[in-house]
Design an enzyme around this catalytic site. Structure first.
Site, mmCIF file in Angstrom:
data_model
loop_
_atom_site.group_PDB
_atom_site.id
_atom_site.type_symbol
_atom_site.label_atom_id
_atom_site.label_comp_id
_atom_site.label_asym_id
_atom_site.label_seq_id
_atom_site.Cartn_x
_atom_site.Cartn_y
_atom_site.Cartn_z
ATOM 1 N N CYS A 9 33.273 51.585 38.905
ATOM 2 C CA CYS A 9 34.232 52.463 39.573
ATOM 3 C C CYS A 9 35.118 53.188 38.574
ATOM 4 O O CYS A 9 35.516 54.326 38.814
ATOM 5 C CB CYS A 9 35.072 51.672 40.567
ATOM 6 N N CYS B 139 36.585 41.168 38.684
ATOM 7 C CA CYS B 139 37.379 41.883 39.679
ATOM 8 C C CYS B 139 37.416 41.112 40.996
ATOM 9 O O CYS B 139 38.481 40.921 41.597
ATOM 10 C CB CYS B 139 36.805 43.279 39.890
#
Length: 343
Positions: free
Chosen positions: A190, A93
């Site tokens: 997340c 990410c």
């Protein structure tokens, strides 16, 4: 700006120092079902980021990066688990969706730098290249997740929290009047805040095949609902009843088997890593350093031997549960030398 205290304080400290800022939040994922609240995933978090920007008197933009996040982070995450690996999606990410992408966004705003709430430090060497260092707070250090960033991206970054501890960050947030100064942290992924990877994969419409739990001789001890529910070194959730403690030793995706055994069988002195990235320059011969094999691992002394875009590691002492898919990050003292992914 995720809406958490770290990125908010990073912005507030820079604003206090007189910098002109633009707040940017990336909309990465739409949580579903019971997973409505999670860092980078919930509308409430984006609202917290917006409120921080209003308090600081700076503009705030939300950029839709859901397609890129799914392509570069979620889909490889699912494939890794289906292949018996345990991925580290935060590395991918940061390298693809967040920081490298934000370097392009910064150009649109004619911004000189990108600041984040990471606990890490940068130091420019005499040759002009940037060296990546651990954050001063050993418990919060996030340099492990940043080893894959190229020099061009590092050159645009600022880490205002690198010299601070978490308690100092919260204190600064209170002093600067931030409403989220005491906001609890998110400890899980997340997009999988409950940690139930198998359930998450099924919610994406991908079937999870059941299989067998076997010992090292191949004897069937039980069954499972999918290999994505397991990782090397795992003890809980095996459902094998009484007897001596058993741990996941390896996962065999071709047979759908989870192999279990004694904890002593989890220790290895060597690992191979692929897709290597070196922060300043690619080493050409074996060298010594400390290698961290997971985020909460403290790092262990080892000899690292590079070979093209891969490297091997021989530890001075065997390490517990070296896990395929995780990052092996090489340090010398506080400095990140580079890293790769354990094969």
């Amino acid at each position: 700006m995720s809406g958490g205290v770290d990125s908010s304080v990073a912005a507030a400290l820079l604003r206090e120092a007189g910098h002109e800022l633009v707040g940017v939040t990336l909309h990465l994922w739409d949580a579903d079902g019971d997973q409505q609240v999670g860092r980078c995933c919930a509308p409430e978090d984006r609202d917290d980021a917006r409120r921080t920007c209003e308090h600081l008197g700076i503009p705030h933009y939300v950029l839709d990066e859901r397609d890129a996040f799914r392509t570069n982070v979620v889909e490889p995450f699912i494939e890794d688990y289906r292949s018996g690996r345990t991925p580290i999606p935060c590395v991918h990410c940061n390298r693809t969706v967040k920081l490298t992408y934000l370097a392009e966004v910064a150009k649109r705003f004619d911004a000189s730098h990108i600041a984040t709430g990471h606990y890490a430090r940068l130091r420019r060497a005499e040759d002009g290249r940037l060296r990546l260092l651990r954050g001063r707070d050993e418990d919060k250090d996030q340099s492990y997740f940043l080893f894959g960033l190229p020099q061009a991206t590092l050159g645009r970054l600022l880490f205002p929290l690198g010299e601070l501890t978490k308690s100092e960050v919260r204190e600064a947030g209170r002093r600067l009047g931030l409403s989220n100064a005491d906001k609890p942290e998110s400890q899980e992924l997340c997009f999988v805040p409950d940690g139930r990877v198998g359930d998450f994969i099924e919610r994406q419409g991908i079937p999870v095949a059941p299989g067998s739990i076997v010992d090292t001789e191949g004897a069937v001890l039980g069954s499972h609902e999918g290999i994505a529910n397991f990782t090397r070194g795992q003890r809980r959730g095996l459902g094998l009843g009484g007897g001596s403690a058993r741990y996941v030793l390896r996962i065999v995706p071709t047979d759908g088997e989870v192999v279990v055994g004694e904890e002593s069988q989890l220790y290895d002195a060597d690992l191979n890593a692929a897709n290597a990235h070196w922060v300043t320059e690619e080493p050409v011969q074996a060298f010594e350093g400390e290698v961290q094999i997971r985020y909460r691992h403290r790092g262990a002394r080892a000899e690292i031997t590079p070979s093209g875009d891969a490297f091997t590691v021989r530890f001075a002492e065997p390490q517990r549960a070296i896990t395929p898919g995780q990052a092996a990050v090489v340090y010398q003292g506080d400095e990140v030398i580079g890293g790769g992914f354990i094969t």
